[in-house]
Design an enzyme around this catalytic site. Sequence first.
Site, mmCIF file in Angstrom:
data_model
loop_
_atom_site.group_PDB
_atom_site.id
_atom_site.type_symbol
_atom_site.label_atom_id
_atom_site.label_comp_id
_atom_site.label_asym_id
_atom_site.label_seq_id
_atom_site.Cartn_x
_atom_site.Cartn_y
_atom_site.Cartn_z
ATOM 1 N N LYS A 169 -51.834 -54.905 42.191
ATOM 2 C CA LYS A 169 -53.149 -54.961 41.531
ATOM 3 C C LYS A 169 -53.204 -55.078 39.945
ATOM 4 O O LYS A 169 -53.568 -55.825 39.305
ATOM 5 C CB LYS A 169 -54.283 -54.501 42.363
ATOM 6 C CG LYS A 169 -55.705 -54.751 41.600
ATOM 7 C CD LYS A 169 -56.627 -53.727 42.200
ATOM 8 C CE LYS A 169 -56.765 -52.276 41.852
ATOM 9 N NZ LYS A 169 -57.473 -52.063 40.777
ATOM 10 N N ASN A 170 -52.739 -53.644 39.930
ATOM 11 C CA ASN A 170 -53.026 -53.454 38.319
ATOM 12 C C ASN A 170 -52.020 -53.874 37.481
ATOM 13 O O ASN A 170 -52.259 -53.976 36.131
ATOM 14 C CB ASN A 170 -52.974 -51.671 38.488
ATOM 15 C CG ASN A 170 -54.330 -51.049 38.660
ATOM 16 O OD1 ASN A 170 -55.070 -51.716 39.079
ATOM 17 N ND2 ASN A 170 -54.123 -49.734 38.884
ATOM 18 N N ARG B 165 -65.611 -43.525 31.558
ATOM 19 C CA ARG B 165 -64.709 -44.659 30.963
ATOM 20 C C ARG B 165 -65.018 -45.339 29.902
ATOM 21 O O ARG B 165 -65.272 -46.712 30.031
ATOM 22 C CB ARG B 165 -64.365 -45.568 32.216
ATOM 23 C CG ARG B 165 -63.799 -44.914 33.422
ATOM 24 C CD ARG B 165 -63.667 -45.824 34.526
ATOM 25 N NE ARG B 165 -62.171 -46.205 34.492
ATOM 26 C CZ ARG B 165 -61.747 -47.110 35.602
ATOM 27 N NH1 ARG B 165 -62.285 -47.491 36.712
ATOM 28 N NH2 ARG B 165 -60.571 -47.456 35.682
ATOM 29 N N ASP C 183 -54.708 -42.357 41.034
ATOM 30 C CA ASP C 183 -55.085 -43.327 42.082
ATOM 31 C C ASP C 183 -54.388 -42.683 43.454
ATOM 32 O O ASP C 183 -54.873 -43.607 44.434
ATOM 33 C CB ASP C 183 -54.476 -44.734 41.614
ATOM 34 C CG ASP C 183 -55.286 -45.293 40.454
ATOM 35 O OD1 ASP C 183 -56.552 -44.712 40.183
ATOM 36 O OD2 ASP C 183 -55.051 -46.518 40.309
ATOM 37 N N ARG D 284 -60.902 -54.313 47.632
ATOM 38 C CA ARG D 284 -60.948 -54.439 46.317
ATOM 39 C C ARG D 284 -59.285 -54.228 45.977
ATOM 40 O O ARG D 284 -58.783 -54.891 45.178
ATOM 41 C CB ARG D 284 -61.722 -53.529 45.269
ATOM 42 C CG ARG D 284 -63.090 -53.932 45.223
ATOM 43 C CD ARG D 284 -63.767 -52.890 44.234
ATOM 44 N NE ARG D 284 -62.814 -52.725 43.110
ATOM 45 C CZ ARG D 284 -62.521 -51.669 42.425
ATOM 46 N NH1 ARG D 284 -63.216 -50.491 42.646
ATOM 47 N NH2 ARG D 284 -61.977 -51.545 41.303
HETATM 48 C C1 UD1 Z 1 -56.190 -48.077 34.731
HETATM 49 C C2 UD1 Z 1 -56.169 -48.293 36.370
HETATM 50 C C3 UD1 Z 1 -56.750 -47.343 37.158
HETATM 51 C C4 UD1 Z 1 -56.127 -46.047 36.957
HETATM 52 C C5 UD1 Z 1 -56.093 -45.780 35.480
HETATM 53 C C6 UD1 Z 1 -55.408 -44.183 35.220
HETATM 54 C C7 UD1 Z 1 -55.939 -50.905 35.900
HETATM 55 C C8 UD1 Z 1 -56.853 -52.226 36.354
HETATM 56 N N1 UD1 Z 1 -56.572 -49.718 36.410
HETATM 57 O O1 UD1 Z 1 -57.433 -47.833 34.454
HETATM 58 O O2 UD1 Z 1 -56.363 -47.919 38.622
HETATM 59 O O3 UD1 Z 1 -56.884 -45.009 37.823
HETATM 60 O O4 UD1 Z 1 -55.383 -46.756 34.781
HETATM 61 O O5 UD1 Z 1 -54.272 -44.540 35.572
HETATM 62 O O6 UD1 Z 1 -54.952 -50.915 35.694
HETATM 63 N N2 UD1 Z 1 -60.605 -43.766 28.096
HETATM 64 C C9 UD1 Z 1 -61.036 -43.081 27.157
HETATM 65 N N3 UD1 Z 1 -61.338 -44.237 26.070
HETATM 66 C C10 UD1 Z 1 -60.791 -45.462 26.236
HETATM 67 C C11 UD1 Z 1 -60.078 -45.715 27.305
HETATM 68 C C12 UD1 Z 1 -59.761 -44.791 28.209
HETATM 69 O O7 UD1 Z 1 -61.834 -42.106 26.975
HETATM 70 O O8 UD1 Z 1 -60.959 -46.243 25.367
HETATM 71 C C13 UD1 Z 1 -60.276 -42.445 29.150
HETATM 72 C C14 UD1 Z 1 -60.917 -42.825 30.518
HETATM 73 O O9 UD1 Z 1 -62.183 -42.987 30.563
HETATM 74 C C15 UD1 Z 1 -60.190 -42.042 31.670
HETATM 75 C C16 UD1 Z 1 -58.544 -41.891 30.877
HETATM 76 O O10 UD1 Z 1 -58.957 -42.364 29.351
HETATM 77 O O11 UD1 Z 1 -60.739 -40.854 31.670
HETATM 78 C C17 UD1 Z 1 -57.586 -43.041 31.545
HETATM 79 O O12 UD1 Z 1 -58.164 -44.209 31.263
HETATM 80 P P1 UD1 Z 1 -57.202 -45.634 31.427
HETATM 81 O O13 UD1 Z 1 -55.792 -45.098 31.288
HETATM 82 O O14 UD1 Z 1 -57.646 -46.349 30.134
HETATM 83 O O15 UD1 Z 1 -57.470 -46.419 32.624
HETATM 84 P P2 UD1 Z 1 -57.838 -47.911 32.962
HETATM 85 O O16 UD1 Z 1 -56.924 -48.877 32.137
HETATM 86 O O17 UD1 Z 1 -59.200 -48.103 32.899
#
Ligand code: UD1
Length: 418
Positions: free
Chosen positions: A22-23, A121, A305, A397
């Site tokens: 999915k990701n 997030r 995850d 999902r």
């Molecule tokens: C992706 C995955 C999700 C997984 C996560 C961490 C997809 C569609 N989803 O989510 O399943 O749980 O990686 O492995 O691929 N953060 C900030 N600022 C930002 C971006 C992120 O503070 O601009 C923080 C987030 O709040 C979180 C952490 O960084 O605490 C990790 O987030 P991120 O790696 O960005 O996860 P996603 O890409 O949303």
Amino acid sequence: MDKLVIDGGTRVRGRVRISGSKNATLPIMAACLLTGKECVLHQVPDLDDVKVMENVLAGLGASVKREASTLIIDPGSVNAWEIPEHTSRKMRASNLVMGALLGKFGQAKVSYPGGCAIGQRPMDIHLGGLRQLGYKVEECYGYIEGYFSEAVDSDITLDFPSVGATENLMMAAVISSRNTVIRNAAREPEIVDLQNFLNKMGARIRGAGLGVIRIEGVPELNGVEHEVIPDRIEAGTFMIMAAASRGDIIVENVVFEHLGAITSKVRETGAEVIAYNGGSLRILGNRKLGSADIKTMPYPGFPTDAQPQMMAFLSGVEGTSVMVETIFENRYMHVNELRRMGADIKVEGRVAILKGKSRLRGTTVEATDLRAGAALIVAGVSGSGETQIENAFHIDRGYEKIEEKLHSLGVKAFRIRD
Ligand code: UD1
């Protein structure tokens, strides 16, 4: 809302085939916007999140067709650059189209993603990176609006190796007359799959998976055919379920190297994991199992995850386990539900202490998010009696044909449709 009902106490046996990731699929679908030509994606899971992304692309004017697990995306008639709020709110990953729209058309408008069950997030790393790439990005009235300002060579260091920010920046930087370096980039296999997809399209990107990504801009990209990698979190969920239920199963269609951290921890409990050539694994949990300590980390560390599923497993083996969640600040929503099944878990901030017991018991519980739902499946299968999981839509999902796959492992499971 649908309920998933599981008859517990089954030692899972048999074979299960893992679907496409999915990701990996979601950013690759967004990346199709970077060309005007048709792209054909194979091994695309039929999941609710993928359907949301299909609607996002269709809403922008792309043609999206599914034939079994193949998705045919023709972005030739994309004529919009805005993702409406009702779509953005359904799935945070719809924000990945921002990088692709900026990269292709030089403008994008997406609704700011709301908070979500597992944490706030924010988008600051995405937006800071886009600004360093030379885009003007404004946040106003719940929307993020970006447009191309000036082409500059950029050397960006991310505050944290965010998966989504790394993907958005790769897509925003790839069509350009400039060069980009992204340091402290996420190293997840899904980032490598995106790099491979973009390079097939004609991009010049190297370093994905190693932490420093170097992008030499190219003027345009072509349509291509690509097979998405297998889903390592789905594979991990079945591995953990096999160990938790003291079963013996073969998990097919996996990339063993993507499962290093989960394999190590499953082995630490005493279960056996055997890798076969050709992409399958055998997991044997039919022996004395014990506790394990887990700390979630960016890849190649233990994936957040798979933390809820591992918590369900460790709650049902004797011994004390300590878990530390370092990625999301509120990813213990499943704890209360596991407690309802008899788990003894204390949470202090990001640390959870589990006093495992020989077996959990089924009751009515609620899936609060996708992986919390997966944890309740693990607990339901390995525990005694019947477990009714409410809000099963969260599970849909991210898990394709979940009842069918459980049946193939000998688990009695059915759905009560609302
Ligand atoms: C992706 C995955 C999700 C997984 C996560 C961490 C997809 C569609 N989803 O989510 O399943 O749980 O990686 O492995 O691929 N953060 C900030 N600022 C930002 C971006 C992120 O503070 O601009 C923080 C987030 O709040 C979180 C952490 O960084 O605490 C990790 O987030 P991120 O790696 O960005 O996860 P996603 O890409 O949303």
